[in-house]
Design an enzyme around this catalytic site. Sequence first.
Site, PDB file in Angstrom:
ATOM      1  N   LYS A 104       0.818  -1.214   0.000  1.00  0.00           N
ATOM      2  CA  LYS A 104       0.000   0.000   0.000  1.00  0.00           C
ATOM      3  C   LYS A 104       0.855   1.268   0.000  1.00  0.00           C
ATOM      4  O   LYS A 104       0.616   2.190  -0.766  1.00  0.00           O
ATOM      5  CB  LYS A 104      -0.914  -0.050   1.235  1.00  0.00           C
ATOM      6  N   THR A 105       1.874   1.303   0.886  1.00  0.00           N
ATOM      7  CA  THR A 105       2.730   2.500   0.982  1.00  0.00           C
ATOM      8  C   THR A 105       3.452   2.745  -0.339  1.00  0.00           C
ATOM      9  O   THR A 105       3.606   3.883  -0.779  1.00  0.00           O
ATOM     10  CB  THR A 105       3.753   2.323   2.124  1.00  0.00           C
TER      11      THR A 105
ATOM     12  N   ARG B 218       0.042 -10.000  10.612  1.00  0.00           N
ATOM     13  CA  ARG B 218       1.331  -9.395  11.008  1.00  0.00           C
ATOM     14  C   ARG B 218       2.473 -10.383  10.768  1.00  0.00           C
ATOM     15  O   ARG B 218       3.638  -9.990  10.741  1.00  0.00           O
ATOM     16  CB  ARG B 218       1.334  -9.014  12.499  1.00  0.00           C
TER      17      ARG B 218
ATOM     18  N   GLN C 150      -9.221  -4.232   7.777  1.00  0.00           N
ATOM     19  CA  GLN C 150      -8.331  -3.800   8.861  1.00  0.00           C
ATOM     20  C   GLN C 150      -8.877  -2.572   9.590  1.00  0.00           C
ATOM     21  O   GLN C 150      -8.124  -1.816  10.197  1.00  0.00           O
ATOM     22  CB  GLN C 150      -6.928  -3.526   8.320  1.00  0.00           C
TER      23      GLN C 150
ATOM     24  N   ASP D 128      -4.431   7.957   3.131  1.00  0.00           N
ATOM     25  CA  ASP D 128      -3.985   6.613   3.502  1.00  0.00           C
ATOM     26  C   ASP D 128      -4.885   6.080   4.624  1.00  0.00           C
ATOM     27  O   ASP D 128      -5.452   6.865   5.394  1.00  0.00           O
ATOM     28  CB  ASP D 128      -2.528   6.702   3.982  1.00  0.00           C
ATOM     29  N   GLU D 129      -5.023   4.763   4.723  1.00  0.00           N
ATOM     30  CA  GLU D 129      -5.803   4.120   5.806  1.00  0.00           C
ATOM     31  C   GLU D 129      -7.201   4.741   5.912  1.00  0.00           C
ATOM     32  O   GLU D 129      -7.681   5.069   6.997  1.00  0.00           O
ATOM     33  CB  GLU D 129      -5.072   4.257   7.151  1.00  0.00           C
TER      34      GLU D 129
END
Length: 735
Positions: free
Chosen positions: A10-11, A585, A232, A201-202
């Site tokens: 994503k980043t 994770r 998430q 973002d997010e």
Amino acid sequence: MIIAGAGSGKTRVITYRVAHLIRNGVDSFNILVLTFTNKAAREMRDRITHLVGPDAKNIWMGTFHSVFAKLLRVEADKIGYPNNFTIYDTDDSKSVLRAVLKEMNLDDKLYNPNFVHNRISAAKNNLVSWQEYQQNEQIQADDFSTGRGHLGKVYENYVNRCFRAGAMDFDDLLFKTNELLKKFPEVLNKYQHKFKYLMVDEYQDTNFSQYLIVKKLAAVNENICVVGDDAQSIYAFRGANIQNILNFEKDYPDLKIFKLEQNYRSTQNIVNVANSIIANNKEQLKKNVFSEKETGDKIKVMRAFSDNEEGKMVAEAIMQERSTKGLNWHDFAILYRTNAQSRSMEEALRKLGTPYKIYGGLSFYQRKEIKDLIAYFRLTFNPNDEEALKRVINYPRRSIGDTTVDRIILSAGQNNITPWEVIIDSNKYLDGRSTSAVGIFSTMIQSFQVITKNLTAYEAALHIAQHSGLLKDLYEDKSVEGLNRYENIQELLNGIKEFSEREDIEEKGLNVFMQDIALLTNDDKDNDPNADTVSLMTIHSSKGLEFPQVYVVGLEENLFPSQMSLNSRSDLEEERRLFYVASTRAENKLTFSYATSRFKFGTLISCEPSRFLDEVDPQYLELDFTAKPVTGNNPFFDDERNEWTKRGDTFSKPKPATIKTTSLLAKAHVPSPDFSPSDTSKLQVGMEVEHERFGFGKVISLEGKSPDIKATIFFKEIGQKQLLLKFAKLKILLK
């Protein structure tokens, strides 16, 4: 809208999209990128700089709070604030609330500052002003029903007190931005045309206040790109609204949707487990996350007799994995639902001499000596900051006692001025005994204001640390604690020196440094990625992180999922998303564990495995049940056969890929319409009862003394269970 599965890069997508815009002639001053941590913003800016060069410096990039704090400092005068307003952290806000409650003679047990702070925070995040709060009949009815009818007035007094101090709390940074954009159309128009390209973002973590700001700014150009993963979304307790991402297409009908479905982080087994978990949620944007990494180990499920034994099993497993695979301690993370669960893990790790670090503890900037020096900095730039004033007016000691401080604050209130105005005119408001010391203090602060104007951040900080007497006071304390405090101050000064020498920023004054640290989030503080320690943290704290090996512990009903989440589908689905986050994770190995008994409020209670374990496709699980559970306590496991069960049918030894799990918990009992727990002090052997989850049963035996009486009950659906009556919710049907 980019729907980005866990570990899908994503980043990287955001970074390259911004770089692409700049390479294609977009003015970097017209790009706004909003993130949820300063760390994420720094990483992205560094990557973009590497790709396109110094143009990256011009992008408005940062957290919602940092970006809009910057905007508010430019436009502050329009809403009556100084542009050097102080930003209060949670401790400051609660201190103001305690002062307000004291002035109003309200019981701080009924009006607990934590509760009141959360109530006001929720109101601000939903853009409910104190005026609207007081006029809303439903809100007022709720407050009066709990005996807190003065909450609206507390909210009003709190807001006025912050305003008088020239301070905003964290929630104000968004609340006041919305107010500014609503009341001043010319300001809204200015930033709508400045920010022609918006990226968020997010996005699944945005609350109502953040949603409205983004919607207003994007209204003219509609050139908006949001990135997120509904699977998430785990911050509803902070006000995050998953509907913002689920309903994004309703706001922008010509929306283009892209899905990033390849997970580059985790093995195939881990991704498959995560997919089988989240598939049980109804509210979601469908995607097919996959991995092309190796298949990897199956997910081990460990069962322990108690929470202490669970800690021992996890600690020993980490020790063995490290030695056999040549790993480092920092390759391991232990994730839990609540902070209280860290105790048994810590004890077990200590016994084996395993180095570990708990994340989410006291951060560097929350230490007393650091807050003391920063209070001097704050007071220098905003002398109306009442919380900073109270903190340092008599530290180090300068003969200004509590009585004098109370008199200053009382005089300020009576004359409708700030405490600082009382101090600089102390001869008028205070008696002769205290004016001398107060006068010396005011002269010192005023000298700081003059001297720091022409100094770098480091020069100004060092001057204040020395001339306030704080550095000398700490240096003279030769105890171990005193030396640690002195070293912490030196570390802060070192950090300010590094800031003063940075080449990527033009303004290097202490006031600019203060703005930076006021906006640090928990994710940005005191985390040393190079420390070789096992990481212990709540699952909420782990979001955005990754580790080669992850242990998710405490997978028990009423713990995970939390008992608080069992009242509605939406709450339960958020808990399931939390389990999804925990599982994703892990890079190479994932382990689940639970205990069949655990201490709660000093009493050992029986525990059941989490329903989430049953939702995992069993073909990906490897059971490690070396510890024997309490007899009859586990509806999932056949102790004689040592196999996972479903109503007596085993499915661990046959080829499990063709068998679908159907557990007893998945067919939970629906309570009778008139279900209401009875007074179990009158319970007798032979009585028939109803349990809200286990269904109908008959009492076989009672043992122990009040208040720790245990009842053995045979339930028609699941068989024999032993329950502690003070926790069990039973309706007595008949004898």
